[in-house]
Design an enzyme around this catalytic site. Structure first.
Site, short mmCIF file in Angstrom:
data_model
loop_
_atom_site.label_atom_id
_atom_site.label_comp_id
_atom_site.label_asym_id
_atom_site.label_seq_id
_atom_site.Cartn_x
_atom_site.Cartn_y
_atom_site.Cartn_z
N ASN A 1 29.74 75.75 39.72
CA ASN A 1 30.32 74.50 40.21
C ASN A 1 31.84 74.42 40.06
O ASN A 1 32.50 73.71 40.80
CB ASN A 1 29.68 73.29 39.51
CG ASN A 1 29.56 73.49 38.01
OD1 ASN A 1 28.97 74.45 37.54
ND2 ASN A 1 30.15 72.58 37.27
N CYS B 1 33.94 65.82 31.70
CA CYS B 1 32.57 65.51 31.31
C CYS B 1 32.26 64.10 31.80
O CYS B 1 33.10 63.44 32.41
CB CYS B 1 32.37 65.67 29.81
SG CYS B 1 33.32 64.51 28.86
N1 PLP Z 1 23.87 72.15 38.19
C1 PLP Z 1 25.06 72.26 38.80
C2 PLP Z 1 25.61 73.63 39.07
C3 PLP Z 1 25.79 71.13 39.18
O1 PLP Z 1 26.98 71.28 39.76
C4 PLP Z 1 25.24 69.86 38.90
C5 PLP Z 1 26.00 68.64 39.23
O2 PLP Z 1 27.18 68.64 39.37
C6 PLP Z 1 23.99 69.79 38.26
C7 PLP Z 1 23.35 70.95 37.93
C8 PLP Z 1 23.37 68.47 37.93
O3 PLP Z 1 22.93 67.81 39.10
P1 PLP Z 1 22.52 66.28 39.07
O4 PLP Z 1 23.77 65.51 39.35
O5 PLP Z 1 21.52 66.12 40.17
O6 PLP Z 1 21.94 66.01 37.75
#
Ligand code: PLP
Length: 372
Positions: free
Chosen positions: A142, A316
């Site tokens: 991300n 965060c």
């Molecule tokens: N995993 C990744 C790589 C993400 O970027 C995010 C959210 O930014 C999540 C998990 C968590 O997703 P959610 O917002 O649906 O909890």
């Protein structure tokens, strides 16, 4: 007040116009609780069924293997509740790092790609015990946008008898995801990364595995995730998935053009900018960068004042900026508090319908960055 230019699409994507329309239609259907036996209950069931089919079609899996949750985070927590031994990469999202409670980390190289040799070493050691092992590696990071070698992770993990989960929250809508072809056991995704509302996610599982539910109650979602279904969220997720699956294969050239334009402009105006993950294979919408002696919160505030909504690679949920564990894991600990993420719309369709940006705006952004 001037509207800020939104360049934080990895955080969330605006609800797509078509999705909004379908949500309004859904609200007009009446009081829908999918657990009811009557007409309205049947309406709810068919909305859920259609959404399952649309999502299954987008990621190539069976619709009955999809469990709806409130988020990708919940889907990950639900999955990890069934495992004691979990190997994770050091650059996973906090949803994985905090819920796995793992101390078995796969390191990454300076470009942000996981070290497959180290994974094999860990698998060799851990597979000597008699616990079931789960390996969890994300498809796309991300912060950096770097794509991970999931097929190789699957092959290695299989060799040592483990199971594989892939967090594909940042891959959905950006690259092709084929659950069957990759041979994954588990995949987690999130609706709001492709233009559905927030508050809806899913766990995709291979039907040979018995998951232990974390939320008990009325037995919804095959008894794996109880609670009256979020009909609007599910409808929105299904609609967004259907739109994504109709897009042509190469639907990224405009986003790529804008990203490259910005990258080159920044390098020209501010050559001391450090970019992360540029040497690796990446999704086309993400730039993670830093200035050597400038804390990320300062850069973020300056850009915000100039009406650019970007993000620190490491914010965060409280909005506070902490050190980026991703930048640290890539070996740039001294820059871990400095990183700024610019994320353009995930694909050309969303760029054209919801997030059109102009060259003038990118010029102004590069100019502001160069003045920090
Ligand atoms: N995993 C990744 C790589 C993400 O970027 C995010 C959210 O930014 C999540 C998990 C968590 O997703 P959610 O917002 O649906 O909890």
């Amino acid at each position: 007040m001037t509207k800020s230019i939104y360049l934080d699409y990895n955080a969330t994507v605006p609800i797509l116009a078509e999705v909004k329309k379908s949500l309004l239609e859904c609200m007009d259907l009446g009081p829908v609780n999918a657990s009811s036996v009557h007409y309205y209950g049947r309406t709810g069931k068919s909305i859920i069924q259609l959404a399952r089919l649309n999502i299954a079609n987008l990621i190539n899996t069976k619709s009955e293997n999809i469990i709806f949750t409130s988020s990708a985070t919940e889907a990950i927590n639900l999955l990890f509740g069934s495992f004691k031994e979990i190997i994770v990469s050091s650059i996973e999202h906090l949803a994985v790092l905090n819920s796995s409670k793992s101390d078995l980390f796969i390191p990454v190289d300076p470009s942000g790609v996981i070290d497959l040799n180290y994974l094999e070493k860990l698998l060799k050691e851990v597979s000597k015990g008699n616990q079931e092992i789960l390996v969890s590696v994300m498809m796309v990071n991300n912060e950096t946008g770097v794509i991970q070698p999931i097929k190789q992770v699957v092959d290695l993990t299989r060799k040592y008898g483990g199971l594989i989960h892939c967090d594909a929250a940042q891959a959905l809508g950006k690259i092709k995801i084929d659950f069957e072809e990759l041979g994954l056991d588990f995949l987690t995704i999130s609706g709001h990364k492709i233009g559905a509302p927030t508050g809806i996610g899913a766990l995709i599982f291979n039907n040979n595995f018995n998951l232990s539910p974390q939320i008990l109650g009325g037995g919804q979602e095959n008894g794996i995730r109880a609670g009256t279904e979020n009909i609007l969220g599910i409808r929105g997720f299904g609609e967004a998935a259907s739109i994504m699956s109709k897009m042509p294969e190469n639907n990224f050239s405009k986003v790529n053009f804008f990203k490259n334009y910005l990258y080159n402009k920044i390098r020209e105006l501010r050559p001391d900018t450090i970019f992360f993950g540029q040497e690796a294979e990446k999704v086309c919408n993400t730039l993670l960068m830093a200035l050597p002696n400038t804390p990320g919160d300062l850069a973020l505030m300056k850009l915000d004042l100039e009406n650019f909504s970007v993000s620190s690679g490491s914010a965060c949920s409280s909005g506070k900026i902490s050190k980026s564990h991703v930048v640290s894991a890539m070996g740039h600990n001294h820059l871990a508090s400095n990183s700024i993420r610019i994320s353009l719309p995930p694909n050309d369709f969303i760029l054209e319908t919801e997030g059109l940006i102009t060259i003038e705006e990118l010029d102004r952004l590069a100019e502001c960055w160069s003045n920090i």
